[in-house]
Enzyme design. Structure first.
Site, PDB file in Angstrom:
ATOM      1  N   ASN A 154     -13.663  -0.143  -4.197  1.00 37.75           N
ATOM      2  CA  ASN A 154     -13.335  -0.825  -5.437  1.00 37.75           C
ATOM      3  C   ASN A 154     -14.410  -0.800  -6.522  1.00 37.75           C
ATOM      4  O   ASN A 154     -15.023  -1.816  -6.824  1.00 37.75           O
ATOM      5  CB  ASN A 154     -12.987  -2.282  -5.118  1.00 37.75           C
ATOM      6  CG  ASN A 154     -12.090  -2.824  -6.208  1.00 37.75           C
ATOM      7  OD1 ASN A 154     -12.078  -2.304  -7.311  1.00 37.75           O
ATOM      8  ND2 ASN A 154     -11.349  -3.846  -5.916  1.00 37.75           N
ATOM      9  N   GLU A 199      -0.403 -17.099  -9.357  1.00 40.93           N
ATOM     10  CA  GLU A 199       0.335 -16.208 -10.257  1.00 40.93           C
ATOM     11  C   GLU A 199       1.833 -16.388 -10.122  1.00 40.93           C
ATOM     12  O   GLU A 199       2.604 -15.807 -10.864  1.00 40.93           O
ATOM     13  CB  GLU A 199      -0.062 -14.761  -9.959  1.00 40.93           C
ATOM     14  CG  GLU A 199      -1.524 -14.513 -10.332  1.00 40.93           C
ATOM     15  CD  GLU A 199      -1.806 -13.020 -10.404  1.00 40.93           C
ATOM     16  OE1 GLU A 199      -1.007 -12.245  -9.870  1.00 40.93           O
ATOM     17  OE2 GLU A 199      -2.815 -12.662 -11.019  1.00 40.93           O
ATOM     18  N   CYS A 222      -6.670  -5.960  -7.026  1.00 36.91           N
ATOM     19  CA  CYS A 222      -6.409  -5.598  -5.628  1.00 36.91           C
ATOM     20  C   CYS A 222      -5.741  -6.748  -4.868  1.00 36.91           C
ATOM     21  O   CYS A 222      -5.156  -6.536  -3.831  1.00 36.91           O
ATOM     22  CB  CYS A 222      -7.710  -5.183  -4.953  1.00 36.91           C
ATOM     23  SG  CYS A 222      -9.152  -6.047  -5.552  1.00 36.91           S
ATOM     24  N   HIS A 223      -5.827  -7.951  -5.384  1.00 34.73           N
ATOM     25  CA  HIS A 223      -5.219  -9.083  -4.680  1.00 34.73           C
ATOM     26  C   HIS A 223      -3.696  -9.011  -4.747  1.00 34.73           C
ATOM     27  O   HIS A 223      -3.004  -9.736  -4.065  1.00 34.73           O
ATOM     28  CB  HIS A 223      -5.723 -10.394  -5.277  1.00 34.73           C
ATOM     29  CG  HIS A 223      -5.424 -10.544  -6.725  1.00 34.73           C
ATOM     30  ND1 HIS A 223      -6.267 -10.104  -7.725  1.00 34.73           N
ATOM     31  CD2 HIS A 223      -4.349 -11.078  -7.335  1.00 34.73           C
ATOM     32  CE1 HIS A 223      -5.705 -10.397  -8.884  1.00 34.73           C
ATOM     33  NE2 HIS A 223      -4.551 -10.976  -8.693  1.00 34.73           N
ATOM     34  N   TYR A 260       0.843  -1.197   0.000  1.00 36.56           N
ATOM     35  CA  TYR A 260       0.000   0.000   0.000  1.00 36.56           C
ATOM     36  C   TYR A 260       0.878   1.247   0.000  1.00 36.56           C
ATOM     37  O   TYR A 260       0.594   2.214  -0.699  1.00 36.56           O
ATOM     38  CB  TYR A 260      -0.903  -0.010   1.229  1.00 36.56           C
ATOM     39  CG  TYR A 260      -1.919  -1.119   1.160  1.00 36.56           C
ATOM     40  CD1 TYR A 260      -3.115  -0.930   0.484  1.00 36.56           C
ATOM     41  CD2 TYR A 260      -1.675  -2.355   1.744  1.00 36.56           C
ATOM     42  CE1 TYR A 260      -4.046  -1.950   0.410  1.00 36.56           C
ATOM     43  CE2 TYR A 260      -2.610  -3.374   1.679  1.00 36.56           C
ATOM     44  CZ  TYR A 260      -3.790  -3.171   1.013  1.00 36.56           C
ATOM     45  OH  TYR A 260      -4.705  -4.175   0.926  1.00 36.56           O
TER      46      TYR A 260
END
Length: 106
Positions: free
Chosen positions: A50, A87, A58-59, A27
């Site tokens: 969001n 990912e 956002c993940h 952040y």
DNA sequence: AAACTGACTTCTC
DNA sequence: GGAGAAGCCAGTT
């Protein structure tokens, strides 16, 4: 002209969308790229609302210490962690992200 | 317009 | 290294 055509939130979304796959940003990092290094909290709030849910990954946004916080999406922290793992993000046994490796080098 | 909230960060003990 | 408290920012009510 330095008119702020886009809101801080818009900037945040833009930055978050730039996060490469398999990497995560904090952040504070996003806040810094958005123009305010101390607006980390504001960043989190923008994610909570969001309005660009499917547009903003956002993940890929985590805390500075590598812990997954928040995420009101489906699955919560659990699903968020799973997504990051899928990912290629490396997780530690403490359910924390290896920022040294998966951290966004920006 | 003022006050409260919150998916943070940093300092100190 | 862990726990607690304070500070900061933008948005929402």
């Amino acid at each position: 002209m330095v008119t702020k055509n886009i809101l801080f939130t818009e900037k945040v979304y833009t930055v978050v969308k730039k996060i490469p796959k398999g990497k995560v940003a904090t952040y504070g990092q996003i806040a810094r790229l958005a123009g305010n290094p101390r607006a980390a909290r504001a960043v989190g709030m923008c994610m909570k609302n969001n309005p660009y849910a499917p547009v903003v990954p956002c993940h890929r946004v985590v805390a500075q210490n590598g812990v997954l916080t928040g995420y009101s999406g489906k699955g919560g922290i659990r699903g968020k962690q799973k997504l990051l793992k899928a990912e290629g993000v490396y997780f530690l046994k403490n359910n924390k992200i290896h920022m040294k490796q998966s951290g966004w080098n920006q």
